[in-house]
Design an enzyme around this catalytic site. Sequence first.
Site, PDB file in Angstrom:
ATOM      1  CD  GLU A 169      41.446  44.145  36.167  1.00  0.00           C
ATOM      2  OE1 GLU A 169      41.230  44.065  34.955  1.00  0.00           O
ATOM      3  OE2 GLU A 169      41.136  43.247  36.983  1.00  0.00           O
ATOM      4  CE1 TYR A 195      39.703  47.089  34.937  1.00  0.00           C
ATOM      5  CE2 TYR A 195      40.577  48.500  33.199  1.00  0.00           C
ATOM      6  CZ  TYR A 195      40.558  47.289  33.861  1.00  0.00           C
ATOM      7  OH  TYR A 195      41.397  46.274  33.464  1.00  0.00           O
TER       8      TYR A 195
END
Lengths: 289, 388
Positions: free
Chosen positions: B196, B108
Site C-alpha cells: 500500500e 492512493y
Amino acid sequence: MSILVDENTKLLVQGITGSEGSFHTKRCMAYGTRVVAGVTPGKGGTSFDGVPVFNEVERAVKDTGANASMIFVPPAFAADAILEAADAGIALVVCITDGIPTLDMVTVLGYLKGKSTSLIGPNCPGVISPGKCKVGLMPGDIHMPGSVGVVSRSGTLTYEAVAQLTEQEIGQSTCIGVGGDPLIGTTFVDVLKLFEKDAETRLVVLIGEIGGTAEQEAAEFIKGMTKPVVAFVSGSTAPPGRRMGHAGAIITGSSGTAVEKIEALRSAGATIASSPAEIGLVARKVFRT
Amino acid sequence: MKIHEYQAKEILAKYGVPVPRGGVASTPAEAKKIAAELGGVVVIKAQVYAGGRGKGGGIKTAQSPDEAEKLASQIIGMRLVTHQTAPEGVMVDKVLVEDEGAIARELYLGIVIDSGKGLPVIMASEAGGMDIEEVAAKTPEKILKEYIDPMIGFQPFLGRRLAFGLNLEAEQIREAAQLIGNLYRLFQERDCSLVEINPLVVTSDGGLLALDAKLNLDDNALFRHRDYAELRDPTQEDELELEASKHNISYIKLDGDVGCMVNGAGLAMATMDIIKLMGAEPANFLDVGGGASEEMVTNAFILLLSDPKVKAALVNIFGGILRCDIVARGMIEASKQKEIKVPIVVRMRGTNVEEGMRLFAESGLPIILANDLKDAAEKVVVARGGAG
C-alpha cells in the site's frame, strides 16, 4: 445418498509415504475407505499396506481408476500436487496441507476454472460420509450415518459440532471442512448447493468464523433454500486485525466480524446457535419441527 | 508478517518506485545528522507497525537539524498510542527522517488478494492520504480496481487504465503505469499479502513519490524468502507472542483473565466465545495445533501460565490426531517447570481420553475436570471468582 464421497469413491493419496500421509491413510482404510493408490515421486513400484505406490498421478489413475485424491505433501509442493491431480482429471481433490502460499493458490484456482475437478481445502480436515467413506483427518467414531449435512471452515470445532449431533442421536449425511485459508476451492455456497440437491440431507449445520465474506455469500444462497439451516459463527471475542490461527480468520473491515455474519445468516432464515455448546441442541429442535 | 515503513521503502526503491530521500535513526543525534544532510524541512516519523501515527503524535515536521534532534528525542522511547494499538501503546525505537517534499496531489495505490474472487486486485484512488477503508465504505466509486488474471499476469494496459483513471497529466501517464507495473512485480516476487502506498504523491514538479508505504508479507511464503528473517523487529511484538512463535504455537494475548489452551483455531475461538458468554473475558487465543507433540503442549501451557493476568485457565481438547494422553503428559511436565498457581479446568474428549484422565489423577495436580464445553466454561468462570 450423500455428497462428494461415498462407497464408490476410489481414493488416491498424494504423499502416502510421509509420516502424516501414512498415518491418516491407515485410519481412512480402517474406516472402510477404498484406498486404491498412493503417489510419492521416486517410490513408484513399491507398495504401502497393500496399496500400490506410483511416481505420477496420471499413471496411478490409468492403472487403478482412482476418482478422488487426498493430498498430504508439504506446503512448498502442495500447489503442484493439486495441479497434477487436476491435470490427471481427478474429480475430487481434498488438500489437507496447511501453509500453502496465497499466490500459489491464485494460480491453482485460476487453473481449476472451467475444469471438472472440485478442490476441497487447502488447510482442511477433509470430508466424510459416515458409514461409507472418510477422506481426511476427522475421528471416524464420533460420526453417525443420518440426514444432517455439516459444513465448516474449521477442524476440531467441526468435530465438536458433530459429536454434539451424534449425542442427540442426529446422524449426518456428509460432513465437510472447507478449510481455514483465505483462498479455498469449494466454498460454503458450493456445498450448500450440493446439500440442497441431495435427497438424503434434510438439515444443514453451517459453522463459520470471522474473516472474509463466505458466511454472507452463504446467507444469500440460504434465502432460496428449501432445507433448514442451523448456523454458528466463532470469533465473537476476536479483536480486529489479528490472525486467529487460520490465515483466513482475521477481521479486516466490518464485513469480517462475527456480528455482521451472524446477522446476515439470521436474516436469511438460518437458526443461530449462540453458544458453541448448543449446536447439537439447536439442530435437534429445528430437526424435530 | 509486518515490516516497518523504512524497510518497505527500501524494497520499493529496489523495484524502481521513487521514495523520498531520508534515513532511519535510533538516536536523536542520528536524526540531527540525517536532517543536516538532507537540508531544509524534514519529517520525523515513528517506526511502528500500527497505522494512525500522525494523530498519535508519532509524525512531526522539523524546520532545522536542531529541531529534528529535539523532536526525535520526544518520539524515540515514547509509547505511541493509536487506534490500531493496544491501550498501552507500542514502544518507538526508531524514526525515519525524510525530506518533506512539495505535494501537489495525494493519490492512493494498493494491491491485495481479493479472497472472494481468488485474484490479486490493484486499487487506485484520487482520494489519497485518507483512511481507504472509510473511502471504500462511503464512496466506493472513488476506488478504481483492476483484477489480475493469473493466466496472463500483469499487463501494461492495466497500468495505463489506472493511470488515466487517476486523471494524471499526459506526461505522467507513462511513469505512473510503469510504477504500477513495478509495484505488482514486487507484490508477486516478494510474496506480499498487502502493498500500500498511501499517499502516492504528485510533487509540485510533476514527479511521483511514495510518501508512505506499507508492506505485509505472506506468512505462508516465508520459507522461500529467507532474507525476511532479518526484517523482523522483535521489539514490536508481544513478548509472549514472540515466545509462542518460536515454539510454533499460535498465541495471541487478549485483555481478559481466563487463560485457554485449545487444539484447533476454530475451537479455540469458540472456547473464547463461550467464556465471554458465561460472563468472563478470555486472556488469550492459544491453538496448540492439530499434531502437537508433548513438548509443544508443555511450552504452550507454560506460556499460558506466564501471563500474570490469568486468574484461571481452561484447557479444551478434542482429541483426534492429538491424543489426550499427550496433552496430559505435556501439562504435567509443564507443572514441574512452572508452578501452577491458578485453578485449571480440563475438558478432554476423543483419542486416549481414559489414559489422559488416569495420568492427571496420578499426578495429584489440582485439576478440575469438566464433562463438556458448557460445563467447562461454567466451572472456569466459577474458578476465577464468578462472572463480571
